[in-house]
Design an enzyme around this catalytic site. Structure first.
Site, mmCIF file in Angstrom:
data_model
loop_
_atom_site.group_PDB
_atom_site.id
_atom_site.type_symbol
_atom_site.label_atom_id
_atom_site.label_comp_id
_atom_site.label_asym_id
_atom_site.label_seq_id
_atom_site.Cartn_x
_atom_site.Cartn_y
_atom_site.Cartn_z
ATOM 1 N N HIS B 255 44.264 62.928 43.636
ATOM 2 C CA HIS B 255 44.440 61.849 42.665
ATOM 3 C C HIS B 255 43.243 60.900 42.700
ATOM 4 C CE1 HIS B 255 46.953 59.001 40.276
ATOM 5 N NE2 HIS B 255 46.188 58.103 40.886
ATOM 6 N N GLU B 256 42.864 60.447 43.878
ATOM 7 C CA GLU B 256 41.747 59.501 43.976
ATOM 8 C C GLU B 256 40.426 60.174 43.610
ATOM 9 O OE1 GLU B 256 42.496 56.542 44.023
ATOM 10 O OE2 GLU B 256 44.578 56.772 44.693
ATOM 11 N N HIS B 259 39.944 59.772 39.932
ATOM 12 C CA HIS B 259 39.346 58.471 39.591
ATOM 13 C C HIS B 259 37.849 58.450 39.943
ATOM 14 C CE1 HIS B 259 42.970 56.327 38.455
ATOM 15 N NE2 HIS B 259 43.581 56.620 39.594
ATOM 16 N N GLU B 285 43.554 56.830 34.606
ATOM 17 C CA GLU B 285 44.718 57.538 35.122
ATOM 18 C C GLU B 285 44.807 58.952 34.525
ATOM 19 O OE1 GLU B 285 46.191 55.985 37.512
ATOM 20 O OE2 GLU B 285 47.989 57.193 37.859
#
Lengths: 490, 490
Positions: B255-256, B259, B285
């Site tokens: 997830h990170e 980003h 997101e």
């Protein structure tokens, strides 16, 4: 709000921003991704721009004129603010920006030239750095020698004449001692064994704790060149590991712990004020040196270290704690200042002091510097420099414009000698804790007498207040004579 | 220099300082010594003061009035600067300072209240935060609904009405799917085994590299709450390790990485300019979610992960890659948004959206919030909240004033659905690399279509340019229907 209160509130923000800028430097040397360098230099320049604008804000002049200090602490803060304001407003913004640009460039050139053993590649930019720093010194000198104006940045109030006289007094005794030691029949053993990295770092951490470094407001990381960074409640150190040379790691750590413990030890009431940090580079070095040498390389502490290293690494190739004490303090010929023993270190400093004051006075050109270095080195150390990285190119200092900085290393040694005498006088049992790896009594004395005051007083006054007498070289020289006469069985 | 050039040079310094302030936040969450917190808050406040002064400098207004953009990039930068300048000058300095002070206080109160399961201890300060954010929204709204003014900070151009309509269209299909899944006869297996910390971190690093995270301009550290930090050439992520739950570490990392890869992927020509970063929270997101869910939790990539985890940890208590795919995508009742599966996650967001817009509109008082939360949770999830840390106190957002932020999570999911459709259309073989743990083709497509443009366009326009059609919810809902119908054998 009074002018004083307004000025201090303003200054507190400036000090906070200076801590942020300093930590950016820490980040760069420890954790920054390699590919971030170019962006980082824009970030650094922006922070420097903010700080320079704040430090030259004309409101500071107005506040200073209107402020009336009522306490010693207020007066000391005003003294530091006035010094910084005068320094920053006297140097034209154009010159300050040019110095930042050229020294940044020169540091890179120096690193490349050093790797390539190529002095001529470095000289043109060095010439520019010298010219800019001379121009800056002219803006600051007010009729004093240019070199004195540069000294002010590192050791406020010190003068070239006074340092030259000090070094003239020190040199003969240091040379005589060095020559006796190198001619001795006895030589201490060398360390032998295997010293794995993780075990070095674990013991290094214990050494930091032994000297009262507070990890709750500090941390230890790895960096190419060990350093201490930050003031107040966030004071970080770095160390390095060479698997064949654990003393390098251990004594680098203790040295930086000296700097960091000083900063951590300043009275929290001075947090983010101009006096909430070490009094000068020389006083800072007195702390790193007394921890590293008088305490850390003393017989009591090395006795404990001998046991700890034996437990951590097995055989050290050394029979007993007395021989180990000799091994820690071996004196050998060498080219490199940072690797020098306690005696010869000061001779390395004196060489640089004499060359750099000639450069700043215009008596020596950068183009003649390598020859001057090599001639002087042969005369002082009896050995011919074999390559530039062992000679003129060994130190980063001149590339980044640090002229006037080198003598503070030896001033620190002199101050440490004075402090050590006073400490032994006040704490007759000073060795007791050290034999158990506990320097808390010594740190407690240093904290009470010196560290907690930060920059409340000027450098000389700081040492004088701690020792009860003005700094002088005799205690250091007597200590070195006694120590090395015993170790080398002279 | 033209007004445009002067403005951009000024802005570049502001952006550089913003990076420094952001990195101070990274430092605080990863490496800062525990005892440095109080000094750090003074440092942060000083940096915020510098940034606020720069962002409200009246010269910006003059430059904006005089600047004439000639390119799309120049126009986009001016648009972003004008938006920021209007936002920052409309809010009185007193209110901005008060918001900073109260939210800093409220975050601490929230953490204490959460630990103590004590909602009443949190409500008074939450009431203050709501009142201040309402006051801020009034200063910004220009006749629009207050909530829309708050949305602008996170998703420029989005409106409460449009999001409410979107969520009204999504909710029935999500609820129907969730109910079918929870009523299914089949349930995927759970992971079982031992998952040592170091092996999790090593595999986590490989996952980051698989998704093209560039460690030359990034780094991975541990933190309590995973986050991504920085833009341009220094974009760092953090992850966390729970020894009994390796999926938490792996999917937090992916997830990170979504980003961070977005920030790293922005065209370096935009470095330290207003468009040199992600277009909005929702678009951000979309990147973290498509990496985490559509790609990272897809059948192709989980097949590779099944092998890698088997090699790293031995037995996983799961027979084959199909069962493992189910285990990665298990749907279960749960209280916590951040632990929710792909279906229910959006229902958690909708609950918060409805409550927070009632708070901002003044239709709901903070004192009635817990009851409103618990009633709504029971209605939406069929379970009674058992304790505040599983209910109202689970998220930090409201304590720090983040009203209008929650819906961007679901907007991101909707955008990710659109992007995934377009990616599959353009790259028919999109799964090939993923079966070998290589997401470079997918990252390449995202980079070319979306990431490299940064904030050149607004959020909706960014998605539309990447996909060739305006964002809509159908692709996400169709994807979820197909995926979970297959996994749960419905």
């Amino acid at each position: 709000m009074s002018a004083l209160a307004e000025l201090m509130a303003y200054q507190r923000e400036t000090e906070a921003l200076a801590q942020v800028a300093g930590r950016l430097g820490w980040d760069q040397e420890t954790v920054m991704p390699r590919g971030a360098a170019e962006q980082r230099s824009a970030e650094m320049a922006a922070m420097e721009g903010v700080l320079h604008a704040r430090r030259t804000d004309p409101r500071i002049g107005d506040w200073l004129a209107a402020a009336t200090p009522e306490t010693e602490v207020e007066a000391a803060n005003l003294r530091e603010i006035a010094r910084s304001y005068a320094r920053n407003t006297k140097v034209p913004a154009r010159l300050a920006a040019e110095l930042a640009r050229v020294t940044s460039l020169a540091q890179g050139r120096w690193a490349e030239a050093r790797a390539a053993e190529d002095v001529p590649a470095f000289l043109p930019v060095l010439e520019e750095v010298v010219a800019l720093r001379r121009e800056e010194a002219e803006a600051l000198a007010d009729g004093r020698p240019l070199y004195d104006a540069l000294l002010d940045d590192y050791e406020p109030g010190a003068t070239e004449a006074e340092i030259a006289a000090l070094f003239d007094r020190m040199r003969p005794r240091l040379v005589a001692l060095r020559d006796r030691v190198l001619g001795a029949d006895y030589a201490p053993p060398a360390l032998a064994g295997t010293f794995p990295r993780d075990a070095q770092l674990a013991l290094s951490r214990d050494l930091a704790l032994a000297f009262q470094y507070d990890l709750d407001i500090g941390r230890i990381d790895l960096a190419v060149h060990p350093f201490s960074s930050g003031s107040g409640r966030d004071v970080r150190i770095t160390t390095r590991v060479a698997e064949d040379d654990p003393f390098n790691c251990f004594y680098s750590t203790i040295h930086e712990v000296g700097h960091a413990t000083y900063e951590q030890g300043v009275d929290p009431a001075h947090l983010l004020t101009p006096i909430g940090r070490g009094a000068s580079m020389g006083v800072h070095e007195s702390q790193s040196r007394i921890y590293e040498n008088q305490l850390g390389r003393g017989r009591a502490f090395t006795g404990w270290l001998f046991q700890r290293m034996g437990a951590a690494f097995g055989g050290l190739g050394i029979d007993d704690a007395d021989a180990f004490y000799g091994a820690v303090n071996r004196v050998r010929p060498g080219y490199i200042r940072t690797e020098a023993d306690e005696i010869q270190y000061n001779l390395h400093v004196m060489l640089r002091f004499d060359l750099e004051r000639d450069l700043i006075a215009g008596r020596l050109e950068a183009s003649d510097l390598e020859e001057a270095w090599n001639t002087r080195f042969k005369a002082d150390f009896g050995v011919a420099v074999d390559k530039p990285s062992n000679g003129l190119l060994q130190d980063v200092h001149w590339s980044v414009g640090l002229f006037g900085y080198f003598p503070t290393y030896s001033l620190g040694n002199v101050y440490a000698g004075c402090l050590f005498d006073a400490l032994k006088r006040d704490l007759p049992d000073w060795e007791d804790g050290l034999t158990r790896g506990d320097a808390s009594a010594c740190t407690g004395w240093l904290r009470e007498r010196l560290q907690r005051h930060g920059a409340l007083r000027g450098p000389r006054e700081t040492i004088e207040a701690a020792c009860g007498a003005a700094p002088k070289e005799a205690p250091l020289l007597d200590y070195l004579d006694a120590k090395f006469t015993e170790i080398y069985r002279l």
